[in-house]
Design a protein around this motif. Structure first.
Motif, PDB file in Angstrom:
ATOM      1  N   TRP A 139       0.826  -1.204   0.000  1.00 49.78           N
ATOM      2  CA  TRP A 139       0.000   0.000   0.000  1.00 49.78           C
ATOM      3  C   TRP A 139       0.863   1.258   0.000  1.00 49.78           C
ATOM      4  N   VAL A 140       1.919   1.238   0.816  1.00 52.03           N
ATOM      5  CA  VAL A 140       2.810   2.398   0.883  1.00 52.03           C
ATOM      6  C   VAL A 140       3.487   2.632  -0.465  1.00 52.03           C
ATOM      7  N   CYS A 141       3.948   1.561  -1.111  1.00 54.63           N
ATOM      8  CA  CYS A 141       4.575   1.703  -2.433  1.00 54.63           C
ATOM      9  C   CYS A 141       3.592   2.245  -3.454  1.00 54.63           C
ATOM     10  N   ALA A 142       2.337   1.780  -3.382  1.00 54.10           N
ATOM     11  CA  ALA A 142       1.321   2.279  -4.309  1.00 54.10           C
ATOM     12  C   ALA A 142       1.063   3.766  -4.079  1.00 54.10           C
ATOM     13  N   LEU A 143       1.060   4.181  -2.813  1.00 52.59           N
ATOM     14  CA  LEU A 143       0.878   5.600  -2.513  1.00 52.59           C
ATOM     15  C   LEU A 143       2.025   6.431  -3.089  1.00 52.59           C
ATOM     16  N   ARG A 144       3.249   5.942  -2.886  1.00 48.55           N
ATOM     17  CA  ARG A 144       4.417   6.662  -3.399  1.00 48.55           C
ATOM     18  C   ARG A 144       4.389   6.727  -4.920  1.00 48.55           C
ATOM     19  N   LEU A 145       3.900   5.673  -5.529  1.00 46.73           N
ATOM     20  CA  LEU A 145       3.818   5.627  -6.988  1.00 46.73           C
ATOM     21  C   LEU A 145       2.926   6.738  -7.525  1.00 46.73           C
ATOM     22  N   HIS A 146       1.880   7.079  -6.777  1.00 41.82           N
ATOM     23  CA  HIS A 146       0.940   8.117  -7.211  1.00 41.82           C
ATOM     24  C   HIS A 146       1.176   9.444  -6.514  1.00 41.82           C
ATOM     25  N   GLY A 147       2.304   9.577  -5.821  1.00 42.28           N
ATOM     26  CA  GLY A 147       2.654  10.841  -5.214  1.00 42.28           C
ATOM     27  C   GLY A 147       1.837  11.215  -3.996  1.00 42.28           C
ATOM     28  N   VAL A 148       1.279  10.215  -3.293  1.00 43.17           N
ATOM     29  CA  VAL A 148       0.486  10.470  -2.094  1.00 43.17           C
ATOM     30  C   VAL A 148       1.356  10.215  -0.867  1.00 43.17           C
ATOM     31  N   ALA A 149       1.329  11.126   0.087  1.00 40.62           N
ATOM     32  CA  ALA A 149       2.148  10.982   1.287  1.00 40.62           C
ATOM     33  C   ALA A 149       1.667   9.803   2.129  1.00 40.62           C
ATOM     34  N   PRO A 150       2.569   8.925   2.531  1.00 40.32           N
ATOM     35  CA  PRO A 150       2.162   7.767   3.345  1.00 40.32           C
ATOM     36  C   PRO A 150       1.586   8.143   4.700  1.00 40.32           C
ATOM     37  N   ARG A 151       1.841   9.384   5.178  1.00 43.02           N
ATOM     38  CA  ARG A 151       1.318   9.811   6.475  1.00 43.02           C
ATOM     39  C   ARG A 151       0.024  10.604   6.347  1.00 43.02           C
ATOM     40  N   SER A 152      -0.539  10.641   5.151  1.00 44.88           N
ATOM     41  CA  SER A 152      -1.745  11.436   4.931  1.00 44.88           C
ATOM     42  C   SER A 152      -2.982  10.724   5.465  1.00 44.88           C
TER      43      SER A 152
END
Length: 278
Positions: free
Chosen positions: A105-118
């Motif tokens: 999930w964290v990698c997918a967030l990073r892939l789309h430029g979403v902060a993992p702490r959001s």
């Protein structure tokens, strides 16, 4: 309407409060605790692999069990688990499976430029853990598919950053554990990243060849597992999980025509993947 959407988006990208993280921890903890209470060896799927490793350590062939559907390299990878007490496995395995899913999930967030702490990251993961059945099933079964769930977004993230060899190594390691992501090799073929493709194919090939030499039945995966996968339904592997070569003849399609249709569908799939790449 656009302002409202902007307000919602702005709210979602803000850092999540500790309350959300506490809820997330409780949801994940409940999934792990449920698995530890209901299963042994960390879940049914993990138990199959660990049992195969125990058989191998005792001098037998892991492929005597027709439901062991993994490459020889998975036997060696599971060998350390065979020495761990069942009570520890019942807790450790769901923790690791949940960790792989969270990592994916964290990698997918990073892939789309979403902060993992959001807030979106926390709420999305809570939704997956609490309301998405495949997430719960992977944790409950201790399914090694969780390694692919981590490796796929991680590899795509690496590819997006131009690190093709690293992506090939990640995918190769995942295939060595469970060959679900082998079709990802098409991406490397389309991109003509031959060195990275060599790593993707070479890691599981070398690991499986080396592990097979340690087994009493080195060719068991080829002589037992592949025919079983092609035949399909035996009450454990359901018909919908089997190859079209197994499904179509049961629907009354002649074997020769079934083979032609199966390979034709595969070719169409490859063609669609190539057009999407282009």
């Amino acid at each position: 309407m656009s302002e409202r959407k902007s307000d919602i988006s702005g709210w979602l990208v803000r850092p999540a409060s500790w309350h959300l993280w506490a809820v997330l921890g409780a949801v994940l903890g409940a999934a792990v605790a449920r698995t530890a209470r209901l299963t042994s060896d960390g879940g049914m799927d993990n138990a199959i692999v660990v049992r195969a490793a125990r058989v191998w350590l005792a001098g037998g062939s892991p492929y005597d069990d027709p439901h062991f559907l993994y490459l020889p390299s998975a036997v060696v990878a599971a060998a350390p688990w065979a020495t761990v007490p069942r009570g520890v496995l019942s807790v450790l395995v769901p923790v690791l499976v949940a960790g792989c899913l969270v990592g994916g999930w964290v990698c997918a967030l990073r892939l789309h430029g979403v902060a993992p702490r959001s807030r979106f990251a926390a709420l999305g993961l809570i939704g997956l853990a609490a309301g998405f059945a495949p997430f719960a099933h992977l944790v409950l079964l201790g399914n090694w598919t969780a390694t692919a769930a981590l490796a796929l977004p991680l590899a795509v993230l690496l590819v997006g950053r131009g690190r093709w060899v690293a992506a090939g190594l990640v995918l190769g390691a995942a295939v060595a554990l469970k060959p679900l992501l082998a079709p990802m090799g098409l991406l490397f073929v389309f991109a003509r990243r031959w060195r990275a493709l060599a790593w993707l194919a070479g890691v599981p090939a070398a690991a499986s060849a080396g592990a097979a030499l340690l087994l009493p039945d080195p060719a068991g995966f080829l002589t037992r597992t592949l025919p079983f996968l092609l035949r399909g339904d035996d009450g454990f592997v359901r018909l919908y999980e089997a190859s079209p070569l197994a499904v179509l003849p049961r629907a009354g399609v002649p074997a020769a025509l079934a083979a032609l249709l199966a390979f034709g569908m595969a070719a169409v799939g490859v063609g669609c993947a190539y057009r999407r790449w282009r």
